[in-house]
Design an enzyme around this catalytic site. Structure first.
Site, mmCIF file in Angstrom:
data_model
loop_
_atom_site.group_PDB
_atom_site.id
_atom_site.type_symbol
_atom_site.label_atom_id
_atom_site.label_comp_id
_atom_site.label_asym_id
_atom_site.label_seq_id
_atom_site.Cartn_x
_atom_site.Cartn_y
_atom_site.Cartn_z
ATOM 1 N N ALA A 232 0.762 -1.156 0.110
ATOM 2 C CA ALA A 232 -0.179 0.014 0.124
ATOM 3 C C ALA A 232 0.708 1.355 0.064
ATOM 4 O O ALA A 232 0.373 2.228 0.501
ATOM 5 C CB ALA A 232 -0.972 0.069 1.261
ATOM 6 N N ARG B 190 -1.812 7.747 -11.522
ATOM 7 C CA ARG B 190 -2.809 7.811 -12.655
ATOM 8 C C ARG B 190 -4.360 8.013 -12.187
ATOM 9 O O ARG B 190 -5.163 8.376 -13.053
ATOM 10 C CB ARG B 190 -2.772 6.206 -13.278
ATOM 11 N N ARG C 71 -31.702 15.155 11.276
ATOM 12 C CA ARG C 71 -30.311 15.628 11.500
ATOM 13 C C ARG C 71 -29.917 14.938 12.437
ATOM 14 O O ARG C 71 -30.231 14.273 13.248
ATOM 15 C CB ARG C 71 -30.255 16.783 11.603
ATOM 16 N N ASN D 57 -34.163 28.022 18.803
ATOM 17 C CA ASN D 57 -33.032 27.432 19.457
ATOM 18 C C ASN D 57 -31.592 28.193 19.568
ATOM 19 O O ASN D 57 -31.037 28.103 20.427
ATOM 20 C CB ASN D 57 -32.595 26.040 19.232
ATOM 21 N N ARG E 143 -49.965 36.556 21.309
ATOM 22 C CA ARG E 143 -50.215 37.083 19.920
ATOM 23 C C ARG E 143 -50.561 38.499 20.245
ATOM 24 O O ARG E 143 -51.313 38.397 20.965
ATOM 25 C CB ARG E 143 -50.697 36.021 19.097
#
Length: 457
Positions: A10, A16, A333, A386, A440
């Site tokens: 290795a 190439r 996520r 958040n 609200r």
């Protein structure tokens, strides 16, 4: 059975490949080529693995870690020179050594085991892994004598017309008597055009000493494919993908369109799960039985329970329970934990959140850095706010809560058990259990306002 050792070559840069990434670290089905080789060797009863490193040495070591010992080939002077670097670790030990290239990711443990057994049963000093190929141009040909033993290896450029008709080729993988290998390496010369030391010369040296040199022929040329450029890399990817898909199908997984389904090699999938076209399942993902994944879904390193449906969605590094319904177009996520019988609907994003049993976020919501209890309903357009520009904070929604549509929960905040949040509310303070919270502005209607605007035009 004798002691067994492995040497993995290795050290090459792989010019190439035309890449900053060293050749053996290029991935096939998500895993570096050299890691595929090591994983297969680890399935065998091998006493010691030595990887010959050079270009990208530290990165190869970082990839393989303690799975191997390492020998540095500072100058790449040929395959025999590479094996010589393992002398300090292996020379003088009794047993058999397999030499395999780190850019052959398709080689199977079963084939290497058969190579070992063939070598030991015949009492050979060297055994070459060979394959049959329809178009052998460029490969070294295996010349056998009347007893089937190897007479010599002839490189294509040196072969006669008759020898070029032979389609049994040298794959570049060998078994050697370990002691004989390192003794013969002392006699390998670099008197050739390239000025390099070639491992096949050991075959000739042993043959001239009257030792038994034999060959074991694999039934699949494909698994011996060496990857030297991007074209071969794509071919290896195709073969590995087909092999992996076939494995799962034979173990009870339905893949509707294997040509358009991508599964990496470490994935585990339960029986009677159905994968629809365009699905990509990668990393260390584990999927239970009777699930449906896809179409066009991406699952990376997730644990998924039984009878879960994920449609046209993305899930990364998360735990998803049983009988969960996700999608279409949802995004799970990392670091999320979704319990059983949860619904995550279209255009819902979950990030680093715990979702309790039977809870729902059916559409158009962002739930990040949150702990959501059981039997919670999160209405359309609701958000856990958040982030304040510097820090992230936790939102807690306890069991049996109802969050009305288009609500903002500004963290840090807790909504107590059984509470209701009215639609359109922006919650900045904790909501007690069983309470109704309305946050609200008061609605104001201005009569005839539009008429007044039109008069000004």
């Amino acid at each position: 059975m004798s002691n067994r050792y492995a040497v993995i070559l290795a050290a090459g840069q792989g010019t190439r490949m035309k890449s900053k990434l060293y050749k053996v670290l290029h991935p096939v089905c998500g895993k570096p080529m050299v890691q595929h080789v090591v994983d297969q060797i680890m399935k065998l009863d091998i006493q010691e693995i030595v990887t010959i490193i050079g270009h990208g040495a530290e990165k190869v070591k970082a990839q393989l870690g303690k799975q191997s010992r390492y020998a540095l080939q500072e100058q790449q002077l040929g395959t025999a020179h590479a094996v010589m670097q393992a002398q300090e670790m292996l020379a003088g030990k009794d047993g058999v050594t397999i030499v395999v290239c780190g850019d052959t990711p398709l080689i199977k443990a079963e084939t290497m085991l058969s190579l070992f057994k063939h070598h030991e049963e015949l009492g050979a000093k060297a055994t070459i892994l060979t394959a049959l190929i329809k178009e052998p141009t460029g490969y070294g040909r295996i010349i056998r004598n009347g007893m089937g033993l190897v007479e010599k290896i002839v490189e294509h450029k040196d072969a006669t017309e008759a020898e070029r008709e032979i389609n049994e080729i040298n794959t570049g993988t060998y078994c050697f008597d370990n002691a004989a290998l390192f003794e013969a390496l002392k006699n390998v010369s670099n008197e050739n055009v390239q000025g390099e030391y070639y491992l096949p010369d050991v075959i000739e040296i042993l043959k001239n000493q009257g030792e038994i040199v034999t060959a074991f022929q694999t039934n699949e040329f494909e698994e011996t494919l060496g990857v030297n450029d991007r074209v071969a890399l794509a071919e290896a990817e195709r073969i590995m993908r087909n092999r992996t898909n076939e494995f799962h199908m034979r173990n009870g997984v339905t893949i509707i369109d294997p040509a358009n389904t991508y599964i990496e090699t470490d994935v585990v999938i339960g029986q009677d799960t159905v994968l629809l076209p365009g699905t990509s399942i990668i990393g260390n993902t584990v999927i239970g039985t009777e699930c449906q994944i896809g179409p066009n879904s991406e699952i990376d390193t997730c644990e998924i329970g039984e009878e879960t449906v994920i449609r046209q969605s993305v899930a990364h590094y998360s735990k998803i329970g049983s009988r969960v319904n996700i999608g279409p177009f949802a995004h799970i996520r990392p670091d999320s934990a979704i319990s059983d019988e949860v619904k995550i609907g279209n255009f819902v994003e979950i990030k680093k959140a715990v979702f309790g049993h039977g809870s729902k976020a059916s559409h158009l919501s962002y739930i990040g850095d949150a702990e959501v209890g059981s039997n919670v309903n999160i209405g359309c357009g609701s958000i856990t706010v958040n982030y304040d520009g510097k820090n992230k904070y936790l939102t807690k929604i306890e069991d049996d809560v109802f969050i009305g549509c288009n609500s903002n929960l500004v963290a840090p905040v807790t909504v107590g058990k059984g509470a209701y949040v009215a639609a359109g509310s922006t919650i900045t303070k904790n909501v007690p259990g069983q309470a109704l919270s309305i946050a609200r502005a008061q609605q104001v209607n201005k009569e005839n306002y539009v008429d007044k605007l039109n008069l000004k035009k």
